[in-house]
Design a protein around this motif. Sequence first.
Motif, short mmCIF file in Angstrom:
data_model
loop_
_atom_site.label_atom_id
_atom_site.label_comp_id
_atom_site.label_asym_id
_atom_site.label_seq_id
_atom_site.Cartn_x
_atom_site.Cartn_y
_atom_site.Cartn_z
N THR A 45 -26.62 -6.95 38.99
CA THR A 45 -27.67 -7.24 37.19
C THR A 45 -27.94 -6.14 37.90
O THR A 45 -29.42 -6.51 39.24
CB THR A 45 -28.11 -8.05 36.72
OG1 THR A 45 -26.77 -8.62 36.00
CG2 THR A 45 -28.10 -7.43 35.65
N PRO A 55 -26.23 -12.08 36.83
CA PRO A 55 -27.15 -12.96 36.32
C PRO A 55 -27.01 -11.89 34.72
O PRO A 55 -26.86 -11.27 35.14
CB PRO A 55 -28.42 -12.80 36.95
CG PRO A 55 -27.75 -13.14 38.42
CD PRO A 55 -26.98 -12.39 37.92
N VAL A 56 -28.33 -13.15 33.92
CA VAL A 56 -28.03 -12.28 31.92
C VAL A 56 -29.55 -12.22 31.94
O VAL A 56 -30.18 -12.58 32.32
CB VAL A 56 -27.13 -13.20 31.56
CG1 VAL A 56 -27.37 -12.41 30.32
CG2 VAL A 56 -25.78 -13.06 31.63
N THR A 67 -24.27 -13.23 41.86
CA THR A 67 -24.62 -14.10 41.98
C THR A 67 -23.07 -14.71 43.00
O THR A 67 -22.23 -13.91 43.30
CB THR A 67 -23.94 -15.00 40.84
OG1 THR A 67 -24.91 -14.41 39.83
CG2 THR A 67 -23.67 -16.56 40.28
N TYR A 74 -28.16 -17.67 44.33
CA TYR A 74 -28.62 -16.03 44.23
C TYR A 74 -28.89 -15.58 44.78
O TYR A 74 -30.07 -16.02 46.17
CB TYR A 74 -29.47 -15.97 42.56
CG TYR A 74 -28.99 -16.38 41.51
CD1 TYR A 74 -28.12 -16.66 40.70
CD2 TYR A 74 -29.97 -18.37 41.29
CE1 TYR A 74 -27.50 -16.63 39.93
CE2 TYR A 74 -29.52 -18.49 40.53
CZ TYR A 74 -27.74 -18.29 39.62
OH TYR A 74 -27.78 -18.83 38.32
N SER A 103 -13.89 -12.41 35.83
CA SER A 103 -14.71 -13.30 35.10
C SER A 103 -14.38 -14.12 34.59
O SER A 103 -13.64 -15.54 34.59
CB SER A 103 -16.32 -13.31 34.55
OG SER A 103 -16.31 -12.43 33.83
N SER A 109 -21.30 -11.98 42.79
CA SER A 109 -20.57 -11.15 42.02
C SER A 109 -21.02 -10.20 42.08
O SER A 109 -21.90 -9.67 42.50
CB SER A 109 -21.06 -12.06 39.99
OG SER A 109 -22.71 -11.57 40.41
N SER A 123 -20.19 -14.48 37.81
CA SER A 123 -20.81 -13.26 36.68
C SER A 123 -22.05 -13.29 37.67
O SER A 123 -22.29 -13.94 37.36
CB SER A 123 -20.96 -14.32 35.25
OG SER A 123 -19.52 -14.94 34.86
N PRO A 129 -25.40 -17.66 34.44
CA PRO A 129 -23.93 -17.64 34.20
C PRO A 129 -23.48 -18.27 34.10
O PRO A 129 -23.94 -20.08 34.73
CB PRO A 129 -23.96 -15.91 35.50
CG PRO A 129 -24.46 -16.27 36.96
CD PRO A 129 -25.68 -17.18 36.22
N ASN A 159 -33.95 -19.83 39.24
CA ASN A 159 -33.45 -18.43 38.10
C ASN A 159 -34.94 -17.84 38.25
O ASN A 159 -35.05 -16.95 37.21
CB ASN A 159 -32.65 -18.94 37.28
CG ASN A 159 -33.38 -19.23 35.85
OD1 ASN A 159 -34.30 -20.17 37.00
ND2 ASN A 159 -33.44 -19.42 34.40
#
Length: 1636
Positions: free
Chosen positions: A204, A127-128, A193, A154, A49, A201, A125, A147, A174
């Motif tokens: 997660t 999601p965090v 993502t 998403y 990333s 991505s 990236s 991200p 989000n």
Amino acid sequence: MDNSEEEEEFYDAPDVFIELHCEEENSPATPQSDFVPPLGEITVLHAGSDTVSLGLAPTDSSVKYTLHIDYSCDTYSGSVIKEDSSTVDVDGLFPGIEYTFRITRRADNGNQSEAACVPVCTEPSPPVRVTITQVSSGSLSLCWDPPAGEVENYIVTCSSEEDSCWQELTTDTNSLTVSSLEPGVCYSLQVSTQLKNGRRSKPTVTSSCTKTHLESLLKDLGLEQHYKEKLSLSTVLQIDEKTMTDEPAKCNSDLPWYFLKKLMMVNVTARNVNLVNSTNSVDMLNPLDVITALFLCSDGFVQQEMALKMSMCQFSVPLLLPNCDTKQCTLMLWAMRDIVKKYRPQSLSESKGFIEDRIVLSDLPMISFVRLGECSLSKSEILNKLLSNSQQYHDTFVHHDMECGDSPRRISNGLVEMTWYLPCGNKNMDIFNEPVAVANLRGDIASFETQYSFLCQTSTAVFVFFSDLDSECRLLTNQHQKAQIFLVGSQTSQQLNPDASEEIANKFGLTTRNIILKTKRMNNAGFIKNLRDKVRDVVENSKMKMQIQQMADVARDLGILVDEDSPECQTAKKNADAITAEIQDILKYKEAQLPRQGQIWKDLTSLEKEEFRLRKIGSESIEDYKSKLQIQKTKIREKQNSYDISKAMTCFISAISSTGIERCYFLKWMRINLDNLSREKLSDLREQYKKKCENTENKEEIKDIDRQLSNSSLGTEHFFREMGQIYEASVTLPETHPSRQQLQHLPQLCAGLLLDGFPLELVDGDASNIPLRWVSDVLSQLNDLVSPKSKILVVTVLGVQSTGKSTLLNTMFGVQFAVSSGRCTRGAFMLLIRVNEDVKKVLNCDFMVILDTEGLKSPELAQLDDSHEHDNELATLVVGLSDITIINIAMENSTEMKDILQIVVHAFLRMKEVGKKPKCQFVHQNVSDVSAHEKNLRDRKLLLQQLNEMTQAAAKMEKKEENKSFTDVMEYSPDTGNWYIPGLWNGNPPMAPVNAGYSEAVYELKKNIIQMLGNCDSSANNVSEFTEWMSSLWNAVKHENFIFSFRNSLVADAYMRLCTEFNKWEWEFKKEMYTWVTNAETKISNFGKYAVESEKRDMRELLTCFKSEACTLLSKWETKLLENLKQYFQQTEGHVYLVEGYKEDFANSATRLRGEMERSVFNQLETSADIREGMVKLESINENHTKELEGRVCALIEECRKEKVKMTDTELDKEFDKMWTKTLKELLFSKQKATDVFIRVSHYLRANLLHKGSRASQLLSQNSLQECGLEPFKYTAEGFVNTFKKFFNIQGHTIAVQKMAESIIAACLKFVNEKVHKKSNYHDTYIQEILFMIDERLQNNQDLKTDIEFEVSLKQHICGLAARKFQKMHEDFIQENDPYRCLNKNKEKFRTDFKDVFNERDQCQKKAEEFTNRCLKPAVEDFVNRSLGPDIIGEMLTCQQFSTRIFFQYSVLLDLLSKDTFENYLSYICSYEDHINEWILIKIMDHFSDPSTVFEFEDRHIQSSIKNINNAMKKAKTGKSGNLKTFVEDICKELGDKLVISKDALGAFMILNNADQEQFANWLTECMKEMAQALGEDVFGIVVMLENSPPSTLLRQGVIFSFNVVTLAPFDTRAAPYQHTPTSMFHGRHYAVTVV
């Protein structure tokens, strides 16, 4: 990323420039001196990333090169220089961006290779910090941090572990909520993502489980934490902000507390659980869900309380409680254990009997109602109508048309509710003649087969509501069911026609009567009637009846849980059963297992109160009497300690010592078992009582059953009472004693229970006492447990029995004081309620203490002598302890409650001294009119007027007349201090619910009370201060004596008025008799002189005449007293009707007074007559001797005159002396022989002891009376020890007897000294009176055990002393009246008269003066002195302090306190009568400090005497008196019944008297005036002497009036209707004394 100095930015570089640049790179290299190898093919090893790894072909050259890497994207460019290597890493890139990398290899000399380009795209990236934000049963909500880089959207993927559910959702925000999930399932959630180019991505991943329906609902209701940590009663009942506000529920989490708040106050609107401003039924919760959730989240005791209160509201209660998570249900046997119902089946309607039993133990038929599939009929609504008559409809079951009833049920499907129909015995009102239980299953039986099976096996009949029977028909053909099956449907369904009904009946083996259809033409009323007829038929013919307790076995067989099966509950039940199983006869069980209470505790209570009140002290000294009481108390405590701790108490103490919830279960089981036993016993006794009352001859048996009814109460309080007595007895042991040390933990145990919400018995009502040490130590331990949060406020409800005061408290605070009218418990109980933190600042306290008193004025106690006293003590105590007192008045009991209030006013007049002024609220029960407050304005004013009246009456009695109104004593406002509360039941019990108006009115009262406490000026006491105040207050109550023995203060005031009036009548009677006796004694004293010679022949005849006249006068006055008493009770003023019960006592007092006066008058007459008879002989001798001398003097005069020589005085003296000596020698003087008084006294002493047996005669013979009384009397207990040494403290007893003896000796000596002071002759009545006094005082002190040795020695001692003094008095009298001495005494007078006659001087003035000074003046002085005594007493009796005994004692004590000197206290305690006599003299001196009053009295009597003398002179002048002698005799005869003129003085005056009668009379008139002046001066001298002499000196000198003024002290011996021990409470000190 480290960028070189050549870094350039291409944010705005045009595409053309980039292309040209690349073409330049492809042109041939400039020739160099050194060759630089080309890069070859570039491979992308890894693209992250933010990092890219590139692979390059390696070189063989040893020359070192550097790699220049340029990279760029649409908006950004950069460069980096690296050492030549086969692998190159570039970091610091942005994710999800396509980069172009341009790489050249350069040498140190600046030559470079051809540039190589490669495009690379970095990874997007993920999601965090993906977080689950909300979980419900059907959805999961999550959110994440975006991200870095640009994100198109998403992708969220949701899947369950079983792959039974898979969803992929796209969002450009989000956060996201995934719905349509299954409850209670774990889901995996992946969030990726996605870029514009479609690239994603890596996901997660997180996971979460959806909540179950139950968990979801509990979260909505805010009950999650209570699912494991169950709600406790202390939490539910604590006072918090919700208690004080009326705000409705605003969110779902408010609903449980709203419901509990309403339910604990038994409010029938509790199930209305809608939210404010919420109109959508989908958003609202079904009441059944709230109820089910609360039962699931509560401990067993909250469940019990909820079930009980729901039953009172006529709500259905859970029988089977479902748990939709575990698919299990629980039989709520424990929850229903506390429900007790009363009803009257048709069989008892004529006898008016009733059945009272716990509902779980009642054998009742149960009718169940269930639903199969969908049904157009509302089962619950039909049930409500089925169980309600047209006048009393009630929503027992929640149904669709109720508020929130149409909200979908989330957790309550599978719930089986239960209610009961209980008949009242009235055919016109009862729907069913017999009691029946009704069960209702919520939900489809196809989904709840277990519950259905349970109902089929426990019910008499099951009514199945249906619409379509195609599915699940097998449930109706269950071979194990015991119940009849009835099918209920509606013909509105197309499938249900008559043919279909018959087909259904055949299919399931039913008759057509088992199918109930509502036809299209049938209205609801007709359908309900048909259904009701079917149910009635089933109930009346039912053979299957089952207790709910028996249903537990069925439940266990079906795998249904039973709430009572918990280990703690079962262990507690086993322990409780072990104790109660032994109880067969309650009375015998109490005596055997609880021996320290009962009579022994009552005896100890009596001793404690007697120690303060001293009612039975008699003439004994206070300290000795208290010492004796202490000894008796010690013996009782020793007896208590001698008992072993019984098996039952050992088990009880062991069980409550267990920790946690087990001991709570144990105490509940104990209460349940004991209530069941008492109820059964009471039921049997009532039945026996009813049968015995049918025959009026069974009075003794009825009385015995009545006593058993009063004593058949047995509850946990009796076990705690025994525990308290065990502890109190143990603390009297030495501190090191093992038993004492083993029991030191008991107060802490009880304090823990008090903190857990169990009531503590404050006052033992059976004994009417507080076990102070026990209660104090329990409260001390409580203080330690809660310290420093120990501040409390106290609320008390006071009321007459059966006025609903306990119900009021239970409704107000949700507590559970005993309200059954069957229980006979007496006393006061305290309960602790926590105050929540949010309210502590408002109330400034940590706990609220609720005090409940059991039944004042109870009918079963009205027969007891001390019932008034018990109620008044209890009322005074609990009101004194409280910050707010609620006076509960049912209109029919208002008079009795006012009686209690009047007593309380007395107590608080005293309490005001220490600054206690409680608040007061009046609650008027059973007043439902909305206009009650306005309409009762007049009644409130009347109530206040009555309260003011009794306050003034009490203030007058308490000598605090500055208190004019009730509000001076208690804080009360007529406008805000009255509450009108409607009746408790809305309809006719037992099927009536609690009136909503009652609950709401009580709630308003509760809010007002809390507000008043919050506004209270005084700060709350802590527990230790409360304990100290309680102890002081109870001691003050124990000191009180007089006022508590009356029903109320108006009775006491009326009694005091009667006493005052009776004392006035009594004084008039005594004064009249005194005057009569004085006149009679005067006539007797003049008998045989000149006055009454011709009236009676001898003294005996005169005495008989006087006795007859005395009897007539005494009878007349007795009749007058009784007539006065009768007229007094006929008047309408002064509340005389209140003391009607004392009329007979005062009538008896009048009769006794007449008897006492008769005895006294006869004694005085006898004594006067006997003394006069003795004097007649002496007077005759003296008269003869005087005549002889007079003749000799006359002869001497004639002889001297014959000599016709003027003789000088010296010659005359010589001749007179010669004649006097010669004459005395010739006269015969027979010396009068003195009587041996000792012989006379011995004779009467022996006669007195004649009936005492041979031992008395033997003791008399051992000592001579002459030897007795020489030494101080000393009592030795030798003979006493041999007889009573096992039972008494000998030393203390000896001191007590010695003090009694000294008291008797002092009284007798006082009598002897009074007789000696009169200087008269001895008479046998004197010693008879002394022996009578001794016997009377010994009789009054019978409780002080003595033997015959003591009595004989005491009488010998006193008689010896008296005989010695009387002997001297007798001898002095003989000497004073000796004829020879009397003649010599008049020698000088003879000489003077001889000279006057010889010299023929005028004797008129001299003889008038002589007659005045020697005859009249002493007689007048004696008359005035005898008359002044009654005058002074009469004057003193006008003072309030001498008006009644209570005022007299009050004044004495007040004087003691005001002077407050040790010497005064010592004198009061050790020499009470001397102290009182001295105090009375001081008061007389103070009162007569101005001599004018005494002068007025004296002058009146002197003028009266002079008037009588003048009248006698006038009468004598008109008579035919030939000479002066006859004239004087006529005067004396006229004065014979008024003045006692000495015959000796008169005889001496008549000697040689030749004065002229007329001139003598004139001179006599002048002399009378001088005499009056002289007498006045004499009295002035007496007053001066009184003023200047200490009272003690006057008493020692014997300064007394003829009528002893010491009788001012009300020591009347008549048995008064009451005995009073005065109490004074000032500054916290209490002084109790007893009048001897």
